[in-house]
Write an enzyme that holds these catalytic residues in place. Structure first.
Site, PDB file in Angstrom:
ATOM      1  N   PHE A  80       6.445  -4.002   3.664  1.00 44.57           N
ATOM      2  CA  PHE A  80       5.340  -3.051   3.527  1.00 44.57           C
ATOM      3  C   PHE A  80       4.860  -2.597   4.913  1.00 44.57           C
ATOM      4  O   PHE A  80       5.654  -2.154   5.717  1.00 44.57           O
ATOM      5  CB  PHE A  80       4.240  -3.644   2.644  1.00 44.57           C
ATOM      6  CG  PHE A  80       4.709  -3.880   1.231  1.00 44.57           C
ATOM      7  CD1 PHE A  80       4.729  -2.839   0.304  1.00 44.57           C
ATOM      8  CD2 PHE A  80       5.164  -5.122   0.819  1.00 44.57           C
ATOM      9  CE1 PHE A  80       5.187  -3.037  -0.990  1.00 44.57           C
ATOM     10  CE2 PHE A  80       5.619  -5.332  -0.475  1.00 44.57           C
ATOM     11  CZ  PHE A  80       5.630  -4.285  -1.379  1.00 44.57           C
ATOM     12  N   SER A  81       3.577  -2.719   5.221  1.00 45.25           N
ATOM     13  CA  SER A  81       3.050  -2.102   6.445  1.00 45.25           C
ATOM     14  C   SER A  81       3.481  -2.787   7.730  1.00 45.25           C
ATOM     15  O   SER A  81       3.240  -2.256   8.816  1.00 45.25           O
ATOM     16  CB  SER A  81       1.519  -2.048   6.375  1.00 45.25           C
ATOM     17  OG  SER A  81       1.108  -1.069   5.457  1.00 45.25           O
ATOM     18  N   VAL A  82       4.121  -3.934   7.638  1.00 42.40           N
ATOM     19  CA  VAL A  82       4.735  -4.513   8.837  1.00 42.40           C
ATOM     20  C   VAL A  82       5.711  -3.502   9.444  1.00 42.40           C
ATOM     21  O   VAL A  82       5.955  -3.490  10.653  1.00 42.40           O
ATOM     22  CB  VAL A  82       5.443  -5.840   8.500  1.00 42.40           C
ATOM     23  CG1 VAL A  82       6.116  -6.432   9.730  1.00 42.40           C
ATOM     24  CG2 VAL A  82       4.449  -6.840   7.914  1.00 42.40           C
ATOM     25  N   LYS A  84       5.214  -0.493  10.027  1.00 40.90           N
ATOM     26  CA  LYS A  84       4.523   0.342  11.024  1.00 40.90           C
ATOM     27  C   LYS A  84       4.678  -0.232  12.426  1.00 40.90           C
ATOM     28  O   LYS A  84       4.813   0.515  13.406  1.00 40.90           O
ATOM     29  CB  LYS A  84       3.036   0.463  10.671  1.00 40.90           C
ATOM     30  CG  LYS A  84       2.732   1.209   9.390  1.00 40.90           C
ATOM     31  CD  LYS A  84       1.226   1.290   9.172  1.00 40.90           C
ATOM     32  CE  LYS A  84       0.864   2.069   7.915  1.00 40.90           C
ATOM     33  NZ  LYS A  84       1.195   1.338   6.673  1.00 40.90           N
ATOM     34  N   TYR A 169      -7.238   4.329   8.331  1.00 43.73           N
ATOM     35  CA  TYR A 169      -5.887   3.801   8.157  1.00 43.73           C
ATOM     36  C   TYR A 169      -4.973   4.788   7.443  1.00 43.73           C
ATOM     37  O   TYR A 169      -5.230   5.195   6.317  1.00 43.73           O
ATOM     38  CB  TYR A 169      -5.966   2.492   7.393  1.00 43.73           C
ATOM     39  CG  TYR A 169      -4.675   1.742   7.262  1.00 43.73           C
ATOM     40  CD1 TYR A 169      -3.903   1.446   8.377  1.00 43.73           C
ATOM     41  CD2 TYR A 169      -4.238   1.287   6.027  1.00 43.73           C
ATOM     42  CE1 TYR A 169      -2.728   0.731   8.264  1.00 43.73           C
ATOM     43  CE2 TYR A 169      -3.066   0.561   5.895  1.00 43.73           C
ATOM     44  CZ  TYR A 169      -2.312   0.289   7.019  1.00 43.73           C
ATOM     45  OH  TYR A 169      -1.147  -0.416   6.894  1.00 43.73           O
TER      46      TYR A 169
END
Length: 424
Positions: A80-82, A84, A169
């Site tokens: 997921f947002s890791v 980014k 965010y």
């Protein structure tokens, strides 16, 4: 590499845990093992680097929903947002080569981005989630799964004047902002850039955007998520209307029709390029990437980022709540910190939905990666798990520095180029 001993000596691993670890990290290993008490709790992996040396590399549990396939050294999770943090690191590698300046307007490199009043937004503002472009603005599932369509959409979008200049965010759009910038600078998409700028120089196969190729050693674990297909007509009627509001916050930045279906079954989400959310990574590869950052930009004697670049990545703590998720995250150049409570997790990195994380603390030389395949399961505190693990890791790392520690062998597949279909 203070305290490193050249020999390799592993701790006695808790039952069910595979891999190797320096004995100083016994408390961390016990905490990690307790997160996966049975087949219904999936699997995961944890890797820790200290002063550029791997000191923990362990995994446990199951990579499929039925609990029949064991997690292995080359099992990756959709983090997921890791993702980014991975995409941001690509941009920093390009900056190191002089291809961009953080304080220059994005439109200087990506002219299409200057549309609709965005000509003055800088790279730094975009990486700090201050561009006012977090909302999906009614995109369909088909559009969201087409990365070039989404890059074009964010380039043409108008800013949200309520959010512009404030940290808000960018849950999904951040990835296409990074990939659009990366494409403008290099002519390559983010999937290719992650392989060339991260996996190859780090000599690990465990970093991918989307589903790894069938020829790749890394295999993506199945997500443990609700698999029911019963429709909720009230939600389906209300949700798009709420998401369309300029004040819809996080919901407006994440909602699209069919968002539940893309993480069910064979996970169609993985067949797209969504550089904010669908990276597949092993804990080892994340720890290695952040381990280089925590070690002044080098790993195994190889320069990954310049020391000057690494020095810029630690931002000034900010206690102002994010305008979309209402908690302070102190974004600086693509990574976030955890300023509250003070001292809980020094350093920076990026956490993802359900609690996977990659983290670096250059002040202490400590870095770690933690991944797992749970999502919306009975482990309701998964989102905060990494913070608890981080506290154990810091305590054990302090003990290791005092006593001396051993490195552990690299147990994952090294980087190998595998044929890919031509990028669109």
């Amino acid at each position: 590499m203070t305290g490193v001993k050249t020999g390799e000596r592993s701790a006695a691993l808790p039952r069910g845990i595979q891999g190797a670890a320096d004995p100083n990290f016994a408390c961390t290993l016990r905490g990690f093992a307790q997160l996966f008490p049975g087949r219904r709790y999936g699997g995961g992996a944890l890797s820790i680097y200290l002063h550029g040396e791997p000191v923990v590399d362990v995994w446990t549990g199951y990579s499929d929903r039925r609990g029949t396939q064991h997690w292995t050294a080359d099992t990756g999770a959709m983090v997921f947002s890791v993702t980014k943090g991975m995409a941001s690191t690509v941009i920093h590698r390009l900056a190191d080569r002089g291809l961009l300046d953080y304080d220059a307007p994005v439109a200087e490199y990506w002219p299409e981005f200057g549309a609709n009043g965005k000509a003055r937004i800088t790279v730094r503002e975009m990486m700090q989630h201050r561009a006012g472009l977090s909302h999906l603005n009614g995109c369909t599932k088909a559009e969201l799964l087409d990365h070039q369509v989404m890059e074009d959409r964010v380039a043409r979008a108008s800013v949200n004047k309520l959010l512009r200049g404030h940290q808000a965010y960018h849950a999904l759009t951040y990835g296409w902002l990074m990939s659009g910038l990366g494409r403008a600078l290099t002519g390559k998409g983010m999937r290719e850039l992650i392989r060339e700028e991260l996996a190859e120089p780090l000599e690990t196969d465990g970093l991918h955007l989307g589903r790894p190729s069938a020829d790749a050693p890394t295999r993506a674990a199945q997500i443990l998520a609700p698999q029911g297909t019963l429709a909720n007509p009230i939600f389906n009627f209300v949700a798009p209307r709420v998401a369309a509001l300029g004040v819809s916050g996080m919901f407006g930045s994440m909602y699209f029709p069919g968002m539940k279906a893309v993480v069910q079954g064979d996970t169609p989400f993985l067949d797209a390029e969504i550089p904010a959310a669908n990276g597949v990574a092993t804990a080892r590869s994340l720890a290695r990437m952040y381990g280089a950052i925590a070690n002044g930009g080098s790993i195994d004697g190889q320069r990954f980022l310049s020391e000057e670049r690494v020095a810029q990545l630690t931002g000034t703590p900010s206690y102002w709540p994010d305008r979309n998720i209402f908690v302070p995250l102190s974004f600086n150049l693509g990574y976030h910190s955890l300023p509250v409570p003070p001292g809980l997790m020094p350093g920076f990195g990026h956490a993802g939905l359900a609690g996977s994380v990659g983290w670096a603390d250059p002040s202490s030389g400590l870095a770690f990666g933690f991944v797992h395949n749970r999502l919306l399961t009975r482990m309701v505190l998964d989102q905060a798990t990494f913070a608890g693990l981080g506290a154990l890791i810091r305590r054990d790392a302090a003990r290791a520095r005092k006593r001396g520690y051993h490195s552990v062998p690299d147990q994952g597949a090294p980087f190998t180029k595998v044929p890919r279909p031509a990028a669109g």
